[in-house]
Design a protein around this motif. Structure first.
Motif, PDB file in Angstrom:
ATOM      1  N   ASN A  84       7.406 -14.048   3.986  1.00  0.00           N
ATOM      2  CA  ASN A  84       7.460 -13.767   2.548  1.00  0.00           C
ATOM      3  C   ASN A  84       6.179 -14.195   1.830  1.00  0.00           C
ATOM      4  O   ASN A  84       5.762 -13.559   0.857  1.00  0.00           O
ATOM      5  CB  ASN A  84       8.655 -14.485   1.918  1.00  0.00           C
ATOM      6  N   ARG A  89       2.785  -5.195   1.467  1.00  0.00           N
ATOM      7  CA  ARG A  89       3.399  -3.927   1.853  1.00  0.00           C
ATOM      8  C   ARG A  89       2.364  -2.815   2.005  1.00  0.00           C
ATOM      9  O   ARG A  89       1.609  -2.527   1.089  1.00  0.00           O
ATOM     10  CB  ARG A  89       4.452  -3.512   0.822  1.00  0.00           C
ATOM     11  N   HIS A 118      18.671  -7.496   2.356  1.00  0.00           N
ATOM     12  CA  HIS A 118      17.834  -7.944   1.234  1.00  0.00           C
ATOM     13  C   HIS A 118      16.351  -7.779   1.560  1.00  0.00           C
ATOM     14  O   HIS A 118      15.529  -7.548   0.670  1.00  0.00           O
ATOM     15  CB  HIS A 118      18.170  -9.388   0.853  1.00  0.00           C
ATOM     16  N   GLU A 119      15.994  -7.884   2.844  1.00  0.00           N
ATOM     17  CA  GLU A 119      14.600  -7.669   3.245  1.00  0.00           C
ATOM     18  C   GLU A 119      14.218  -6.199   3.112  1.00  0.00           C
ATOM     19  O   GLU A 119      13.126  -5.870   2.657  1.00  0.00           O
ATOM     20  CB  GLU A 119      14.393  -8.143   4.682  1.00  0.00           C
ATOM     21  N   LYS A 121      15.516  -3.980   1.089  1.00  0.00           N
ATOM     22  CA  LYS A 121      15.403  -3.637  -0.336  1.00  0.00           C
ATOM     23  C   LYS A 121      14.073  -4.104  -0.916  1.00  0.00           C
ATOM     24  O   LYS A 121      13.513  -3.467  -1.809  1.00  0.00           O
ATOM     25  CB  LYS A 121      16.561  -4.276  -1.112  1.00  0.00           C
ATOM     26  N   LYS A 122      13.581  -5.217  -0.403  1.00  0.00           N
ATOM     27  CA  LYS A 122      12.319  -5.762  -0.897  1.00  0.00           C
ATOM     28  C   LYS A 122      11.109  -5.000  -0.339  1.00  0.00           C
ATOM     29  O   LYS A 122      10.098  -4.838  -1.026  1.00  0.00           O
ATOM     30  CB  LYS A 122      12.230  -7.243  -0.522  1.00  0.00           C
ATOM     31  N   MET A 123      11.226  -4.529   0.897  1.00  0.00           N
ATOM     32  CA  MET A 123      10.087  -3.926   1.567  1.00  0.00           C
ATOM     33  C   MET A 123       9.893  -2.444   1.255  1.00  0.00           C
ATOM     34  O   MET A 123       8.776  -1.949   1.229  1.00  0.00           O
ATOM     35  CB  MET A 123      10.214  -4.127   3.079  1.00  0.00           C
ATOM     36  N   TYR A 129      13.620   3.993  -1.751  1.00  0.00           N
ATOM     37  CA  TYR A 129      14.915   3.405  -1.394  1.00  0.00           C
ATOM     38  C   TYR A 129      16.059   4.139  -2.102  1.00  0.00           C
ATOM     39  O   TYR A 129      17.125   4.374  -1.507  1.00  0.00           O
ATOM     40  CB  TYR A 129      14.931   1.921  -1.766  1.00  0.00           C
TER      41      TYR A 129
END
Length: 216
Positions: A84, A89, A118-119, A121-123, A129
């Motif tokens: 993190n 990205r 959750h990873e 959704k973040k990436m 998405y």
């Protein structure tokens, strides 16, 4: 386009949509190093797609070191913290446009990843998405890749037969999972040489070669 017989395209995330595998390797290397255990890039890349604990168990077993549940949790926490902190990205060139074009042509689009929800959704960028028709993350199935559970769940979510789904992968575990689910699998050699991906139905050197195959 050569994939008209399919109704859905199911994408792996790391190494297919996001150029993240180097970050994953460095994160595992740093976290395991604290415990006197080492991994190589090939170790991590060949197990890409599996649940996180598989890398730890493999490394400790190979180095003949004792692994407790507390140490396992500590390693994972350190790996996640390092990832993190340093992850930036980078989407593979052209992949977002290709996915959106497939969507426009009427294909259902799925994301099937060994990473936790959750990873993912973040990436994945929000605009990408949000057009996904299903997302299956590693923490949503009991058995991760190379077991077929995640791909079977994706097809079930889309109300499709496995034969109606095309999978795009970059690692042996993901390919094995797709084939065990009885799906057609295309592989792209982004992090491993082509001979490591030979169980796929078709293997491409680059994303650009894959796009040409789709008829871009």
């Amino acid at each position: 386009m050569k994939i008209k017989k399919f109704k859905a395209v199911l994408f792996d995330m790391d190494g297919i949509i996001i150029d993240s595998m180097p970050y994953h390797y460095i994160s595992w290397f740093e976290a395991l190093k604290e415990q006197g255990v080492r991994v190589t890039p090939a170790d991590v890349f060949e197990m890409e797609g599996a649940k996180w604990d598989k890398v730890i168990k493999f490394a400790f077993k190979r180095d003949k070191k004792k692994l407790s549940a507390d140490i396992e949790r500590k390693i994972f926490s350190q790996r996640e913290e390092f990832f993190n902190k340093h992850f930036t990205r980078y989407l593979f060139e052209g992949i977002e446009d290709m996915i959106k074009r497939l969507k426009e042509k009427g294909f259902l689009i799925g994301l099937v990843t060994g990473s936790r929800l959750h990873e993912a959704k973040k990436m994945i960028p929000a605009d990408l998405y949000n057009i996904l028709d299903t997302v299956v993350a590693g923490n949503m199935v009991k058995k991760g890749k190379p077991h077929p559970d995640s791909y079977i769940l994706a097809a079930k979510n889309l109300k499709l037969k496995p034969s109606e789904c095309m999978v795009v992968e970059n690692a042996p575990y993901g390919i094995k999972a797709a084939k065990a689910a009885k799906m057609f699998c295309a592989a792209i050699a982004t992090s491993l040489p082509k001979d490591k991906l030979e169980q796929a139905d078709i293997v491409f050197d680059t994303h650009q070669d894959f796009y040409k195959y789709l008829g871009k």
